[in-house]
Design a protein around this motif. Sequence first.
Motif, mmCIF file in Angstrom:
data_model
loop_
_atom_site.group_PDB
_atom_site.id
_atom_site.type_symbol
_atom_site.label_atom_id
_atom_site.label_comp_id
_atom_site.label_asym_id
_atom_site.label_seq_id
_atom_site.Cartn_x
_atom_site.Cartn_y
_atom_site.Cartn_z
ATOM 1 N N LYS A 171 22.163 -2.175 2.921
ATOM 2 C CA LYS A 171 21.218 -2.261 1.857
ATOM 3 C C LYS A 171 20.659 -0.608 1.672
ATOM 4 C CE LYS A 171 16.983 -4.876 0.948
ATOM 5 N NZ LYS A 171 16.027 -5.774 1.498
ATOM 6 N N TYR A 172 20.710 -0.132 2.658
ATOM 7 C CA TYR A 172 19.971 1.241 2.635
ATOM 8 C C TYR A 172 21.029 2.110 1.489
ATOM 9 C CZ TYR A 172 20.020 6.395 4.315
ATOM 10 O OH TYR A 172 19.981 7.794 4.558
ATOM 11 N N TYR A 173 22.338 2.002 1.661
ATOM 12 C CA TYR A 173 23.160 2.688 0.533
ATOM 13 C C TYR A 173 22.979 2.035 -1.022
ATOM 14 C CZ TYR A 173 24.916 5.695 4.095
ATOM 15 O OH TYR A 173 24.960 6.516 5.295
ATOM 16 N N ALA A 174 22.678 0.720 -0.707
ATOM 17 C CA ALA A 174 22.336 -0.066 -2.060
ATOM 18 C C ALA A 174 21.058 0.436 -2.768
ATOM 19 C CB ALA A 174 22.322 -1.366 -2.050
ATOM 20 N N SER A 220 11.173 4.656 -3.604
ATOM 21 C CA SER A 220 10.809 4.695 -2.172
ATOM 22 C C SER A 220 11.223 3.541 -1.407
ATOM 23 C CB SER A 220 9.462 5.265 -1.927
ATOM 24 O OG SER A 220 8.483 4.324 -2.464
ATOM 25 N N GLN A 221 12.171 2.897 -1.811
ATOM 26 C CA GLN A 221 12.366 1.421 -1.190
ATOM 27 C C GLN A 221 12.936 1.631 0.149
ATOM 28 O OE1 GLN A 221 11.079 -1.321 -2.355
ATOM 29 N NE2 GLN A 221 9.981 0.049 -3.864
ATOM 30 N N GLN A 222 13.841 2.478 0.483
ATOM 31 C CA GLN A 222 14.331 2.648 1.655
ATOM 32 C C GLN A 222 13.419 2.972 2.729
ATOM 33 O OE1 GLN A 222 17.018 6.247 0.855
ATOM 34 N NE2 GLN A 222 18.892 5.221 0.692
ATOM 35 N N TRP A 223 12.528 3.817 2.187
ATOM 36 C CA TRP A 223 11.495 3.965 3.391
ATOM 37 C C TRP A 223 10.553 2.788 3.612
ATOM 38 C CZ3 TRP A 223 6.025 6.237 1.967
ATOM 39 C CH2 TRP A 223 5.204 6.572 3.415
ATOM 40 N N TYR A 234 23.070 6.657 -14.653
ATOM 41 C CA TYR A 234 22.856 5.763 -13.833
ATOM 42 C C TYR A 234 21.767 5.924 -12.805
ATOM 43 C CZ TYR A 234 26.941 3.312 -15.923
ATOM 44 O OH TYR A 234 27.887 2.668 -16.864
ATOM 45 N N THR A 235 21.235 6.861 -12.685
ATOM 46 C CA THR A 235 20.325 7.052 -11.700
ATOM 47 C C THR A 235 18.690 6.560 -12.007
ATOM 48 O OG1 THR A 235 19.512 9.301 -12.677
ATOM 49 C CG2 THR A 235 21.200 9.284 -11.177
ATOM 50 N N GLY A 236 18.753 6.158 -13.194
ATOM 51 C CA GLY A 236 17.331 5.578 -13.488
ATOM 52 C C GLY A 236 17.137 3.890 -13.281
ATOM 53 N N ILE A 237 17.047 3.855 -11.841
ATOM 54 C CA ILE A 237 17.072 2.371 -11.516
ATOM 55 C C ILE A 237 15.708 1.781 -11.124
ATOM 56 C CG2 ILE A 237 18.022 0.923 -9.431
ATOM 57 C CD1 ILE A 237 20.056 3.266 -8.803
ATOM 58 N N ILE A 238 15.383 0.768 -11.709
ATOM 59 C CA ILE A 238 14.133 0.059 -11.242
ATOM 60 C C ILE A 238 14.423 -0.893 -9.972
ATOM 61 C CG2 ILE A 238 12.071 -1.530 -11.969
ATOM 62 C CD1 ILE A 238 12.602 -0.522 -14.879
ATOM 63 N N PHE A 261 19.904 3.689 -2.567
ATOM 64 C CA PHE A 261 20.046 5.019 -2.889
ATOM 65 C C PHE A 261 19.646 5.272 -4.058
ATOM 66 C CE2 PHE A 261 22.717 8.296 -4.542
ATOM 67 C CZ PHE A 261 22.358 9.551 -4.006
ATOM 68 N N LEU A 262 18.404 6.184 -4.330
ATOM 69 C CA LEU A 262 17.675 6.551 -5.759
ATOM 70 C C LEU A 262 16.963 5.491 -6.043
ATOM 71 C CD1 LEU A 262 20.527 8.667 -7.682
ATOM 72 C CD2 LEU A 262 19.130 9.375 -5.798
#
Length: 516
Positions: free
Chosen positions: A439-442, A448-451, A360-364, A444-445
């Motif tokens: 949203k920060y936790y949503a 670079s959207q958190q930044w 599940y880590t390959g998130i677009i 995750f991975l």
Amino acid sequence: MKSIKIKLVCIALIAGNLMSSCKDFEEVNTDPIGVPTTEPGKLLAPSLVNLLTVNMLRGRTFNNELMQVSVSTSSAEGTVNRYDFRRNWADYTWNGLYTELTNVRDIYALASQPEDQSNSFMGIARILEAYGFSILTDTYGDIPYTEANKGKEGIVEAKFDRQKDIYLDLFKNLEEANSLLTGAKAIPEDSDPVFNGDVVKWRKLGNSLYLRLLLRISGKSEVSATVIDKFKEIVNNPVKYPIMETNDDTANLLWTTSVTSTALYSSPYTSIRGLDFRSALSQFFLDNLRNWNHPVVSNTYGRGGVNRWGISRVGGNLVGIPSGFSPGSIGSGESSFYSHDNVPGRTTETPGYTLQNDPYTGIIMNVAEVDFILAEGVLRGWITGSAEEYYNKGILDMIQYWIPAYPAANLSAHITAADIGWEDGQSFENKLEALQLQKYYALFLVDSQQWAEQRRTGYPAFKTDLPGTSFSNGGKMPARLYYPVIAQTANTDNYNAAVAIQGPDEINTQIWWQKP
């Protein structure tokens, strides 16, 4: 006379040998089974894998450190979590994404040809182009765009486009994608490891990405009115602009669970040494998850005694390290990610979870992000609806992405126990801060959207003055990455022109959408 004949014979032999050599050279250097062209469907899957590989690997080492997810335990100079990094950190994202965007643009060009004409592949290519270039411009600011990826046309020194112009053109591409994919035919399943050929889901991704990018530049007064109107139009017209609604719509590439990095669709994380994958985690990241008793770190929803995110415990507790810790100020015994070669139960039929080979880590882009985008749209008064309902749905969708069996009926109790409920009576800033933290936790991975979101809103508001910490850069979150060395040395004139307009090539030079 005899001498002349001998010379003529020698010349003939030499000429014959040369001709034979040329013939042999041509034969040896001609691929007898190759084809000079390809089809768009044969480029899509490799492009998706390679785009995600770049974003996942750099997200792990750069975004996670910068955004207080993980912490390098090195006391040496040049650590990202202290906002202290060398210029060569800029190279990987630039080189990797630009290389793959050439293939994305080739998909569009091939699908535009009469013999391979396909609205479906053209629309998908436009979405991936917006996806890749938005990450590049959000990372560096002004970048080559209109002349980029045109080496075959003789353009080897591409001009830099202004970020505003890039964004406006990406919007045009996403409009085009939505039109192309309206009523378009499904594509072969084996060409599409993300949606298995379902172009309706690609259309939802394109419009959801559209909302992300509209929100990102909505603070710029010169475009805000137009951007907000478009945001409203998309949300209020789901027939024309369908967006993600459930986790079934989430755009991800489900990796296999293979731990062999060369296996088809194995996670890019499997190319990392197990020892290196066991990143220590930050105090900020873990304290919230522990205090909330979040399902992703609860063994109730784990496997083999390991929580869903594959995080180790120390003495039964989640123990993080302060980001920016002063060199020499920490001991040992911190929580970290398990790798596939040290996760408990790895030799059994039910091994514990590890993100190293997690499918599940390959998130677009995920639906939880869309929920929080809509919640912010209501909070800002752009659209009608309930910010609380969108906020709660975002929390649930994030949990159920990682734990599909999590009962929706448990959400209310979780929100109450964690004390993270939406409070209408609070100030705008307090509500925005609460929204952005979830949203920060949503995110995750998610590359670079958190930044990008932290730079846009200022949240989460990381503390850089805690006892025992010593941040570089005055404790200020970097605004961008340096331009890579290749842009400075191989495209000097255009690089200098870009710097003259945007500002010094430094990490504190704000990009266009950050500037007041």
